[in-house]
Design a protein around this motif. Structure first.
Motif, PDB file in Angstrom:
ATOM      1  N   GLY A   1       0.814  -1.215   0.000  1.00  0.00           N
ATOM      2  CA  GLY A   1       0.000   0.000   0.000  1.00  0.00           C
ATOM      3  C   GLY A   1       0.846   1.262   0.000  1.00  0.00           C
ATOM      4  N   SER A   2       1.961   1.232   0.704  1.00  0.00           N
ATOM      5  CA  SER A   2       2.852   2.392   0.750  1.00  0.00           C
ATOM      6  C   SER A   2       3.474   2.666  -0.613  1.00  0.00           C
ATOM      7  N   VAL A   3       3.944   1.597  -1.276  1.00  0.00           N
ATOM      8  CA  VAL A   3       4.543   1.759  -2.602  1.00  0.00           C
ATOM      9  C   VAL A   3       3.497   2.255  -3.599  1.00  0.00           C
ATOM     10  N   LEU A   4       2.314   1.662  -3.563  1.00  0.00           N
ATOM     11  CA  LEU A   4       1.238   2.086  -4.460  1.00  0.00           C
ATOM     12  C   LEU A   4       0.860   3.536  -4.212  1.00  0.00           C
ATOM     13  N   SER A   5       0.744   3.924  -2.947  1.00  0.00           N
ATOM     14  CA  SER A   5       0.409   5.311  -2.606  1.00  0.00           C
ATOM     15  C   SER A   5       1.476   6.274  -3.095  1.00  0.00           C
ATOM     16  N   PHE A   6       2.742   5.875  -2.966  1.00  0.00           N
ATOM     17  CA  PHE A   6       3.835   6.717  -3.431  1.00  0.00           C
ATOM     18  C   PHE A   6       3.709   6.983  -4.921  1.00  0.00           C
ATOM     19  N   PHE A   7       3.501   5.923  -5.728  1.00  0.00           N
ATOM     20  CA  PHE A   7       3.415   6.102  -7.176  1.00  0.00           C
ATOM     21  C   PHE A   7       2.151   6.858  -7.575  1.00  0.00           C
ATOM     22  N   LEU A   8       1.047   6.611  -6.890  1.00  0.00           N
ATOM     23  CA  LEU A   8      -0.167   7.377  -7.186  1.00  0.00           C
ATOM     24  C   LEU A   8       0.033   8.857  -6.892  1.00  0.00           C
ATOM     25  N   PHE A   9       0.727   9.161  -5.800  1.00  0.00           N
ATOM     26  CA  PHE A   9       0.981  10.561  -5.460  1.00  0.00           C
ATOM     27  C   PHE A   9       1.966  11.181  -6.439  1.00  0.00           C
ATOM     28  N   LYS A  10       3.015  10.441  -6.794  1.00  0.00           N
ATOM     29  CA  LYS A  10       4.048  10.972  -7.677  1.00  0.00           C
ATOM     30  C   LYS A  10       3.494  11.280  -9.068  1.00  0.00           C
ATOM     31  N   TYR A  11       2.629  10.415  -9.576  1.00  0.00           N
ATOM     32  CA  TYR A  11       2.102  10.569 -10.928  1.00  0.00           C
ATOM     33  C   TYR A  11       0.644  11.042 -10.935  1.00  0.00           C
ATOM     34  N   ARG A  12       0.210  11.675  -9.878  1.00  0.00           N
ATOM     35  CA  ARG A  12      -1.190  12.093  -9.767  1.00  0.00           C
ATOM     36  C   ARG A  12      -1.610  13.072 -10.854  1.00  0.00           C
ATOM     37  N   HIS A  13      -0.697  13.953 -11.289  1.00  0.00           N
ATOM     38  CA  HIS A  13      -1.044  14.939 -12.314  1.00  0.00           C
ATOM     39  C   HIS A  13      -1.264  14.281 -13.664  1.00  0.00           C
ATOM     40  N   GLN A  14      -0.581  13.172 -13.907  1.00  0.00           N
ATOM     41  CA  GLN A  14      -0.756  12.465 -15.167  1.00  0.00           C
ATOM     42  C   GLN A  14      -1.934  11.497 -15.103  1.00  0.00           C
ATOM     43  N   LEU A  15      -2.072  10.798 -13.983  1.00  0.00           N
ATOM     44  CA  LEU A  15      -3.123   9.791 -13.868  1.00  0.00           C
ATOM     45  C   LEU A  15      -4.518  10.388 -13.826  1.00  0.00           C
ATOM     46  N   PHE A  16      -4.636  11.561 -13.261  1.00  0.00           N
ATOM     47  CA  PHE A  16      -5.957  12.157 -13.095  1.00  0.00           C
ATOM     48  C   PHE A  16      -6.175  13.345 -14.023  1.00  0.00           C
TER      49      PHE A  16
ATOM     50  N   LYS B   1      -7.416  14.336 -17.572  1.00  0.00           N
ATOM     51  CA  LYS B   1      -8.240  13.765 -18.639  1.00  0.00           C
ATOM     52  C   LYS B   1      -7.563  13.894 -20.002  1.00  0.00           C
ATOM     53  N   GLN B   2      -7.003  15.040 -20.308  1.00  0.00           N
ATOM     54  CA  GLN B   2      -6.375  15.260 -21.609  1.00  0.00           C
ATOM     55  C   GLN B   2      -5.152  14.358 -21.786  1.00  0.00           C
ATOM     56  N   PHE B   3      -4.360  14.204 -20.734  1.00  0.00           N
ATOM     57  CA  PHE B   3      -3.188  13.328 -20.784  1.00  0.00           C
ATOM     58  C   PHE B   3      -3.605  11.887 -21.072  1.00  0.00           C
ATOM     59  N   LEU B   4      -4.639  11.406 -20.373  1.00  0.00           N
ATOM     60  CA  LEU B   4      -5.114  10.037 -20.578  1.00  0.00           C
ATOM     61  C   LEU B   4      -5.644   9.828 -21.996  1.00  0.00           C
ATOM     62  N   GLN B   5      -6.393  10.803 -22.508  1.00  0.00           N
ATOM     63  CA  GLN B   5      -6.936  10.677 -23.865  1.00  0.00           C
ATOM     64  C   GLN B   5      -5.817  10.657 -24.906  1.00  0.00           C
ATOM     65  N   ASP B   6      -4.842  11.549 -24.751  1.00  0.00           N
ATOM     66  CA  ASP B   6      -3.743  11.614 -25.713  1.00  0.00           C
ATOM     67  C   ASP B   6      -2.946  10.312 -25.726  1.00  0.00           C
ATOM     68  N   HIS B   7      -2.631   9.788 -24.552  1.00  0.00           N
ATOM     69  CA  HIS B   7      -1.840   8.566 -24.490  1.00  0.00           C
ATOM     70  C   HIS B   7      -2.634   7.343 -24.961  1.00  0.00           C
ATOM     71  N   THR B   8      -3.930   7.327 -24.701  1.00  0.00           N
ATOM     72  CA  THR B   8      -4.757   6.217 -25.179  1.00  0.00           C
ATOM     73  C   THR B   8      -4.784   6.192 -26.701  1.00  0.00           C
ATOM     74  N   VAL B   9      -4.998   7.341 -27.313  1.00  0.00           N
ATOM     75  CA  VAL B   9      -5.024   7.425 -28.776  1.00  0.00           C
ATOM     76  C   VAL B   9      -3.652   7.051 -29.345  1.00  0.00           C
ATOM     77  N   LYS B  10      -2.588   7.512 -28.706  1.00  0.00           N
ATOM     78  CA  LYS B  10      -1.227   7.194 -29.166  1.00  0.00           C
ATOM     79  C   LYS B  10      -0.974   5.687 -29.134  1.00  0.00           C
ATOM     80  N   TYR B  11      -1.341   5.021 -28.034  1.00  0.00           N
ATOM     81  CA  TYR B  11      -1.110   3.581 -27.911  1.00  0.00           C
ATOM     82  C   TYR B  11      -1.994   2.785 -28.865  1.00  0.00           C
ATOM     83  N   LEU B  12      -3.228   3.223 -29.059  1.00  0.00           N
ATOM     84  CA  LEU B  12      -4.115   2.511 -29.982  1.00  0.00           C
ATOM     85  C   LEU B  12      -3.631   2.652 -31.421  1.00  0.00           C
TER      86      LEU B  12
END
Length: 192
Positions: free
Chosen positions: A61-76, A78-89
């Protein structure tokens, strides 16, 4: 002086371990001190295992929380998620082996029991209608077969121990024996 009768003793076996119960006529003897010592050892062992599991989950849980906090601006974002989804597809569609990668990924996704709706939607976006349906069908069938084989051969003992005392699964097992077709249909179309 009153005669003291010897303690009656009953021995029984449960799971290969023999246990002895001493019944005395009002005399409280300490003849079970050895079994009490064994109980204390078992409690300490169970306590140690519980502490190890708690430490493992806390670390995870500590490791997961660390990565969620570190990458929170990217994970949450919307525009970042849409761009990367389209890129990977797009990358998946342009790759000659993209369809095979998708089938393998969907099979693994299905085998571990995750929802396939977003993954199948992505197949339609990446490959189009016909190739998406073909890839999703192959991936889901492969994943279901993989899950069945894992449950039947690799994880059978673990699954049995987990479901042994579960009342719901015991009821389902009884139903399957009495009316297999009706039970299969009810389980397939139930919403739980």
């Amino acid at each position: 002086a009153a005669a003291v009768t010897p303690a009656e003793s009953t021995v029984f076996q449960n799971d290969g371990n023999s246990h002895q119960i001493n019944i005395s006529n009002g005399n409280n003897s300490n003849s079970n001190s050895n079994s009490n010592g064994n109980n204390n050892i078992e409690k300490k062992a169970i306590s140690k295992i519980t502490i190890q599991k708690a430490a493992l989950w806390t670390g995870f849980g500590s490791v997961l929380s660390f990565f969620l906090f570190k990458y929170r601006h990217q994970l949450f974002n919307k525009q970042f998620l849409q761009d990367h989804t389209v890129k990977y597809l797009t990358t998946l569609n342009e790759n000659p082996r993209g369809l095979v990668y998708y089938i393998i990924g969907l099979a693994a996704w299905e085998a571990i029991g995750l929802s396939t709706i977003p993954v199948e939607t992505a197949a339609g976006m990446a490959f189009g209608l016909q190739r998406g349906i073909l890839a999703s069908t192959c991936g889901k069938l492969s994943g279901a077969a993989l899950a069945f084989l894992l449950g039947r051969f690799v994880l059978q003992k673990w699954v049995r121990t987990k479901l042994q005392d579960n009342q719901h699964f015991q009821l389902i097992q009884t139903s399957v024996k009495q009316s297999p077709t009706q039970t299969a249909l009810l389980l397939k179309y139930s919403i739980f």
